[in-house]
Design a protein around this motif. Structure first.
Motif, PDB file in Angstrom:
ATOM      1  N   LEU A 202       0.831  -1.207   0.000  1.00 28.31           N
ATOM      2  CA  LEU A 202       0.000   0.000   0.000  1.00 28.31           C
ATOM      3  C   LEU A 202       0.866   1.258   0.000  1.00 28.31           C
ATOM      4  O   LEU A 202       0.552   2.238  -0.692  1.00 28.31           O
ATOM      5  N   ALA A 203       1.969   1.235   0.763  1.00 29.04           N
ATOM      6  CA  ALA A 203       2.857   2.400   0.813  1.00 29.04           C
ATOM      7  C   ALA A 203       3.496   2.665  -0.549  1.00 29.04           C
ATOM      8  O   ALA A 203       3.701   3.821  -0.933  1.00 29.04           O
ATOM      9  N   ASN A 204       3.784   1.601  -1.294  1.00 29.74           N
ATOM     10  CA  ASN A 204       4.416   1.746  -2.607  1.00 29.74           C
ATOM     11  C   ASN A 204       3.429   2.152  -3.696  1.00 29.74           C
ATOM     12  O   ASN A 204       3.776   2.911  -4.605  1.00 29.74           O
ATOM     13  N   HIS A 205       2.195   1.648  -3.615  1.00 23.95           N
ATOM     14  CA  HIS A 205       1.238   1.851  -4.703  1.00 23.95           C
ATOM     15  C   HIS A 205       0.165   2.901  -4.411  1.00 23.95           C
ATOM     16  O   HIS A 205      -0.355   3.530  -5.344  1.00 23.95           O
ATOM     17  N   TYR A 206      -0.163   3.075  -3.131  1.00 23.41           N
ATOM     18  CA  TYR A 206      -1.194   4.061  -2.772  1.00 23.41           C
ATOM     19  C   TYR A 206      -0.742   4.871  -1.553  1.00 23.41           C
ATOM     20  O   TYR A 206      -1.389   4.860  -0.511  1.00 23.41           O
ATOM     21  N   PRO A 207       0.388   5.596  -1.683  1.00 22.01           N
ATOM     22  CA  PRO A 207       0.936   6.319  -0.529  1.00 22.01           C
ATOM     23  C   PRO A 207       0.028   7.428  -0.015  1.00 22.01           C
ATOM     24  O   PRO A 207       0.129   7.813   1.163  1.00 22.01           O
ATOM     25  N   ASN A 208      -0.837   7.955  -0.848  1.00 23.93           N
ATOM     26  CA  ASN A 208      -1.696   9.079  -0.447  1.00 23.93           C
ATOM     27  C   ASN A 208      -3.128   8.667  -0.125  1.00 23.93           C
ATOM     28  O   ASN A 208      -3.958   9.513   0.230  1.00 23.93           O
ATOM     29  N   ALA A 209      -3.428   7.396  -0.243  1.00 23.72           N
ATOM     30  CA  ALA A 209      -4.791   6.937   0.032  1.00 23.72           C
ATOM     31  C   ALA A 209      -5.057   6.928   1.539  1.00 23.72           C
ATOM     32  O   ALA A 209      -4.162   6.656   2.351  1.00 23.72           O
ATOM     33  N   GLN A 210      -6.286   7.242   1.911  1.00 23.76           N
ATOM     34  CA  GLN A 210      -6.692   7.173   3.309  1.00 23.76           C
ATOM     35  C   GLN A 210      -7.076   5.733   3.627  1.00 23.76           C
ATOM     36  O   GLN A 210      -7.902   5.134   2.950  1.00 23.76           O
ATOM     37  N   LEU A 211      -6.465   5.181   4.667  1.00 21.17           N
ATOM     38  CA  LEU A 211      -6.721   3.793   5.056  1.00 21.17           C
ATOM     39  C   LEU A 211      -7.706   3.777   6.218  1.00 21.17           C
ATOM     40  O   LEU A 211      -7.481   4.415   7.247  1.00 21.17           O
ATOM     41  N   LYS A 212      -8.809   3.045   6.052  1.00 20.87           N
ATOM     42  CA  LYS A 212      -9.854   2.979   7.079  1.00 20.87           C
ATOM     43  C   LYS A 212     -10.080   1.535   7.508  1.00 20.87           C
ATOM     44  O   LYS A 212     -10.409   0.681   6.684  1.00 20.87           O
TER      45      LYS A 212
END
Length: 359
Positions: A202-212
């Motif tokens: 997730l850090a590599n592919h979606y670093p700016n996504a909000q994780l819930k």
């Protein structure tokens, strides 16, 4: 000798299928007869026998000489046994829902598909449904190869009086999915353990996504079905069940990620020949307490397969230990070791002896 034609081979397969079907029918008739005998002998008879099923499945694997893998053959018999057991007594199995979770997958792997499943909103509720008799058995996660033990399950094992009567392992492969994969994902829902297990990806592919974090991955899939710009980490089953689109496949950070689940019941399980015993121990708060706890197992040459420390519920800086050992509590050396342990600790609770997972 001339090779058989495709048509001839298909005729032979059809003939074999007919024989197999007839034999399965005969087995079902015998299962029905067994049910009648049990009811006559005892109206409160237990129809599901974990130790008996484990013995049968092990035998199937051992005697398998076909091109099929032993466990594939056993899976086929698992479903036959499940259907036959349903003739004796339909089983209700409580699992951590909603539909499409890994816990449901574990329940169906262990009991087969001829059972009724009851989805629960929490691990606490699974224990409650079994305790109240609304479910014959419950399935709860106990440990993951990447994240360790599941604290909520240990808390309930400590506070409730249900027994462990089985175990099952599931290979965990996480899928990233959304309602529309062409839309940029800004929010990702998943159970906290799934987020942890996919942290690097997730850090590599979606670093700016909000994780819930939500209560289950299947709930995450259900949420994103109606939320644009959201993604869910869930199972292959949830992907098809909620009609979502796959964004990325097998995004877990570690290959071989596996979760072990426990089967809960009110019943004592007899020895199957290859068993495991689980205990919870509260030690004295003094030097050498852990050594004193473990020494009886070494003395009896008993292999320990799990030792996990967990905070004692409601007591600051006090801990209990979840311990799994090889052998059944009826075995002489296990009896001796557990007796010695009981004299050295504050409290020991035998959670159950049960067959080691076959499939």
């Amino acid at each position: 000798m001339d090779k058989k034609t495709l048509a001839e081979l298909r005729i032979e397969i059809d003939a074999l299928d007919k024989k197999i079907q007839a034999l399965i029918g005969d087995r079902a008739d015998l299962a029905g007869a067994v049910a009648q005998v049990k009811k006559i002998e005892d109206v409160n008879s237990i129809f599901y026998r974990p130790e008996r099923e484990a013995q049968v499945l092990r035998t199937i694997i051992e005697r398998n000489k076909s091109q099929l893998k032993g466990k594939d053959m056993a899976h086929i018999f698992r479903e036959i046994m499940s259907a036959c057991l349903a003739l004796e007594q339909p089983l209700n199995i409580a699992y951590l829902g909603p539909e499409g979770t890994f816990t449901q997958e574990a329940a169906l792997k262990h009991f087969g598909h001829a059972v009724c499943t009851l989805d629960c909103g929490s691990i606490d509720e699974i224990f409650l449904q079994v305790e109240k008799g609304n479910a014959h058995y419950g399935v709860v996660p106990i440990e993951n190869s990447s994240n360790g033990v599941v604290g909520a399950t240990i808390d309930m094992l400590y506070s409730q009086d249900l027994k462990i009567c089985g175990e099952v392992e599931i290979s965990i492969q996480h899928q990233l999915m959304s309602a529309d994969q062409s839309v940029q994902i800004k929010t990702i829902y998943a159970h906290q353990q799934a987020l942890d297990q996919c942290q690097r990806w997730l850090a590599n592919h979606y670093p700016n996504a909000q994780l819930k974090a939500v209560s289950s991955n299947a709930l995450a899939a259900r949420i994103v079905k109606d939320e644009i710009g959201a993604g869910a980490i869930a199972s292959e089953a949830a992907l098809s069940l909620y009609e979502l689109e796959r964004v990325a496949k097998n995004i877990e950070d570690k290959v071989g990620n596996t979760t072990r689940f426990l089967i809960l019941s009110k019943e004592f399980v007899k020895p199957s020949g290859v068993d495991k015993t689980s205990i919870l121990v509260t030690t004295k708060h003094e030097s050498g307490a852990l050594f004193d706890l473990l020494e009886p197992f070494k003395k009896q040459n008993i292999n320990m397969v799990q030792l996990a420390r967990h905070p004692l519920p409601g007591v600051k800086w006090e801990y209990l230990f979840l311990i799994d050992i090889e052998g059944h509590q009826d075995d002489d050396k296990v009896k001796s070791a557990l007796s010695a342990v009981a004299q050295r600790v504050q409290k020991v609770s035998i959670l159950g002896s049960y067959p080691v997972a076959v499939l």
